[in-house]
Design a protein around this motif. Structure first.
Motif, PDB file in Angstrom:
ATOM      1  N   GLY A 215       0.667  -3.555   2.783  1.00 26.81           N
ATOM      2  CA  GLY A 215       1.388  -2.832   2.300  1.00 26.81           C
ATOM      3  C   GLY A 215       1.719  -2.782   0.735  1.00 26.81           C
ATOM      4  O   GLY A 215       2.765  -2.399   0.286  1.00 26.81           O
ATOM      5  N   ALA A 216       0.618  -3.409   0.115  1.00 29.58           N
ATOM      6  CA  ALA A 216       0.907  -3.487  -1.336  1.00 29.58           C
ATOM      7  C   ALA A 216       0.301  -2.111  -2.141  1.00 29.58           C
ATOM      8  O   ALA A 216      -0.873  -1.758  -1.818  1.00 29.58           O
ATOM      9  CB  ALA A 216      -0.216  -4.592  -1.855  1.00 29.58           C
ATOM     10  N   ALA A 217       0.946  -1.479  -2.822  1.00 27.89           N
ATOM     11  CA  ALA A 217       0.644  -0.146  -3.596  1.00 27.89           C
ATOM     12  C   ALA A 217      -0.419  -0.438  -4.649  1.00 27.89           C
ATOM     13  O   ALA A 217      -0.470  -1.540  -5.246  1.00 27.89           O
ATOM     14  CB  ALA A 217       1.879   0.444  -4.156  1.00 27.89           C
ATOM     15  N   ARG A 238      -4.843   6.099  -6.035  1.00 27.13           N
ATOM     16  CA  ARG A 238      -3.315   5.554  -6.019  1.00 27.13           C
ATOM     17  C   ARG A 238      -3.142   5.498  -4.535  1.00 27.13           C
ATOM     18  O   ARG A 238      -3.360   6.515  -3.680  1.00 27.13           O
ATOM     19  CB  ARG A 238      -2.335   6.374  -6.521  1.00 27.13           C
ATOM     20  N   SER A 239      -2.665   4.187  -3.901  1.00 21.82           N
ATOM     21  CA  SER A 239      -2.430   4.169  -2.454  1.00 21.82           C
ATOM     22  C   SER A 239      -1.294   3.661  -2.265  1.00 21.82           C
ATOM     23  O   SER A 239      -0.892   2.723  -3.156  1.00 21.82           O
ATOM     24  CB  SER A 239      -3.675   3.114  -1.947  1.00 21.82           C
ATOM     25  N   THR A 240      -0.527   4.249  -1.319  1.00 18.74           N
ATOM     26  CA  THR A 240       0.602   3.804  -0.949  1.00 18.74           C
ATOM     27  C   THR A 240       0.709   3.310   0.621  1.00 18.74           C
ATOM     28  O   THR A 240       0.082   3.920   1.149  1.00 18.74           O
ATOM     29  CB  THR A 240       1.929   4.862  -1.244  1.00 18.74           C
ATOM     30  N   PRO A 241       1.735   2.281   0.755  1.00 16.91           N
ATOM     31  CA  PRO A 241       1.761   2.076   2.158  1.00 16.91           C
ATOM     32  C   PRO A 241       2.518   3.080   3.256  1.00 16.91           C
ATOM     33  O   PRO A 241       3.495   3.706   2.713  1.00 16.91           O
ATOM     34  CB  PRO A 241       2.508   0.671   2.153  1.00 16.91           C
ATOM     35  N   LEU A 248       4.170  -1.431   9.159  1.00 23.98           N
ATOM     36  CA  LEU A 248       2.989  -0.899   8.441  1.00 23.98           C
ATOM     37  C   LEU A 248       1.946  -0.198   9.294  1.00 23.98           C
ATOM     38  O   LEU A 248       1.549  -0.847  10.475  1.00 23.98           O
ATOM     39  CB  LEU A 248       2.340  -2.048   7.543  1.00 23.98           C
ATOM     40  N   HIS A 249       1.663   1.098   9.159  1.00 25.62           N
ATOM     41  CA  HIS A 249       0.864   1.888  10.104  1.00 25.62           C
ATOM     42  C   HIS A 249      -0.323   2.298   8.990  1.00 25.62           C
ATOM     43  O   HIS A 249      -1.012   3.233   9.414  1.00 25.62           O
ATOM     44  CB  HIS A 249       1.641   3.059  10.613  1.00 25.62           C
TER      45      HIS A 249
END
Length: 525
Positions: A215-217, A238-241, A248-249
């Motif tokens: 879950g780390a952006a 950019r990635s977001t949880p 977390l999914h």
């Protein structure tokens, strides 16, 4: 038998029964309730009316010839156009199995014969309201989905929805365009295997992995991603949880191809290098011009120690020609020759240092030493203009980070201009050169003349190329000064003192200071 009444009603109710008397009772019960009523006496007609008018509520008799109510309900629910209609069964059958069968086929409710008017009215009203709200909600959902689709289609960045294992659950059209793979083929693929060549060798260090698992952006630029055909491209992502409460999914990934952007940056860097080369060339040309203007005075300045050396050498030669030369006096004469030699050497050293092209990069330097050296260099102009230079330096003046040759060129230009301006006003006051700290991160250098001052429109024109207030000026000195000071992350400008003349200033960043370059509006402490 088919009849349509109350056509302006908002809610449509379809009455289906093979018994005319039952239809009449239902019609009489509902006719004044504001509904649009449709009537059918057999299953096929009921299906046709339902398909064409899509009623909110259908009161459906179970026991009908040819096609009973169960089959009508089954076919209504199988048709997407009528599947949302609320089917309320009408029957004299009162056993539990008949009701269970009706509900299992999609029936919403059950009314037993003989009808009770109040019951019919209440049940129709309830189901009509529910279906109306459901249809409005569905319409709104379709509208939102349409808006969402249009937004996603308009976005130029690729978007992925990943599960916790990195499997692509969603991809927008831009992702398909960037990767060269249709959306339907992207969905279901492993994100890491699809886009990274090192997915098998280094699975734990892959981009987005920490977002999916922990879950780390993340946000990275200029990483290499693969297209569907195996070719690579530089990307920013950019990635977001993707969270459901605390659970977390997976991750949402937004990425873009920055090939063109990097090419533009390289072109911009090349253009900056060309501009810097041209700036340095212009500054060097300006120094050569200054040196040409000062040539006669410099020649006189060098000639003085050379003449003294010649004279002292003749004296020494005569002394050595005597039978008993005075060795002490001869030594003093030779010391004077050496001193004059050093004087000539220092003049030439300053000229050579001023004339050479600066080395790339800046250095930490003492502004006090640089200004004193510049003052000595300007002595030729000082004598030519019958003026004087007064140097005032604040105590504990910090060192600055700058190019010493370029800064000296600016200081010399301003001092020479000040000497000429003061002479043109026939003033005997000295040109005042000072330096002090300005704010937390800058040193401010000022050159004050006692001339006639600057014209009213100087603010708009003074630092423009080819604008000059001198009869024989070219108008490149001050624009060059501004360019050189801006290259040091400093600022340059002028002020009009209340008692006349002009005060030019420039700022330089203190060595080791943090933050933005020297701001135009900084004033001295």
């Amino acid at each position: 038998m088919t009849e349509v009444v109350s056509e302006n009603s908002e809610v449509t109710v379809l009455l289906v029964d093979d018994n005319p008397q039952n239809l009449k009772v239902l019609y009489e019960t509902l006719k004044d309730k504001g509904y649009r009523l449709l009537i059918a006496n057999e299953g096929e007609k009921a299906l046709d009316l339902a398909q064409r008018h899509q009623p909110e509520v259908i009161l459906l008799d179970i026991m009908m010839p040819e096609m009973d109510g169960y089959e009508v309900c089954q076919r209504l629910k199988a048709n997407p156009g009528t599947a949302d209609c609320a089917v309320v069964f009408l029957s004299a059958l009162d056993d539990l199995q008949a009701k269970v069968k009706g509900f299992s086929l999609g029936g919403a409710d059950y009314i037993s014969k003989p009808f009770q008017s109040q019951e019919v009215i209440a049940r129709v009203k309830t189901h009509a309201s529910v279906i109306r709200l459901e249809r409005e909600l569905q319409a709104r959902n379709r509208e939102l989905q349409g808006d969402q689709a249009r937004i996603l289609n308009a976005i130029t960045e690729g978007i992925y929805g990943l599960d916790e294992n990195g499997v692509i659950e969603f991809a927008n059209p831009a992702a398909a365009r960037i990767t060269g793979c249709p959306v339907e083929d992207l969905v279901g693929r492993d994100f890491f295997q699809t886009h990274f060549a090192t997915a098998s060798a280094c699975p734990d260090s892959l981009p987005v992995r920490a977002t999916c698992r922990q879950g780390a952006a993340e946000n990275q630029r200029d990483i290499r991603m693969l297209r569907a055909d195996g070719t690579g491209f530089p990307a920013e992502y950019r990635s977001t949880p993707k969270l459901d409460g605390e659970e977390l999914h997976g991750a949402v990934v937004v990425f873009r191809d920055i090939t063109a952007e990097l090419e533009s940056e390289r072109a911009l860097d090349e253009a900056r290098e060309v501009v810097q080369e041209q700036r340095e060339q212009l500054a060097h040309t300006s120094r050569l011009t200054t040196m040409g203007e000062m040539a006669a005075g410099v020649a006189h300045e060098v000639n003085q120690p050379l003449t003294a050396i010649t004279n002292y050498a003749r004296v020494a030669k005569r002394m050595m020609g005597k039978e008993s030369p005075d060795l002490g006096l001869l030594g003093e004469t030779l010391d004077k020759i050496e001193a004059q030699s050093h004087r000539a050497s220092e003049i030439i050293r300053r000229i050579r240092r001023f004339m050479k092209k600066p080395a790339t990069g800046k250095e930490v330097l003492s502004i006090a030493t640089l200004l004193e050296d510049t003052r000595q260099f300007a002595e030729v102009d000082m004598r030519n203009n019958e003026g004087a230079i007064e140097l005032s330096l604040a105590e504990d003046l910090p060192e600055v980070l700058a190019d010493p040759i370029q800064v000296q060129q600016v200081a010399l230009n301003l001092i020479r201009n000040a000497l000429e301006a003061t002479r043109s006003a026939e003033s005997s006051a000295p040109v005042e050169v000072s330096a002090c700290r300005s704010g937390e991160s800058c040193v401010r250098v000022e050159v004050r003349d006692h001339g006639i001052g600057l014209p009213e429109d100087a603010e708009d024109k003074l630092f423009l190329p080819f604008f000059t207030t001198k009869e024989d000026g070219m108008g490149i000195g001050l624009p060059t000064c501004r360019s050189l000071i801006q290259a040091q992350d400093g600022d340059i400008g002028f002020e009009r003192p209340d008692d006349g003349g002009a005060r030019f200033f420039f700022t330089l960043p203190i060595a080791g200071s943090q933050g933005a370059p020297c701001a135009p509006d900084e004033t001295p402490d």
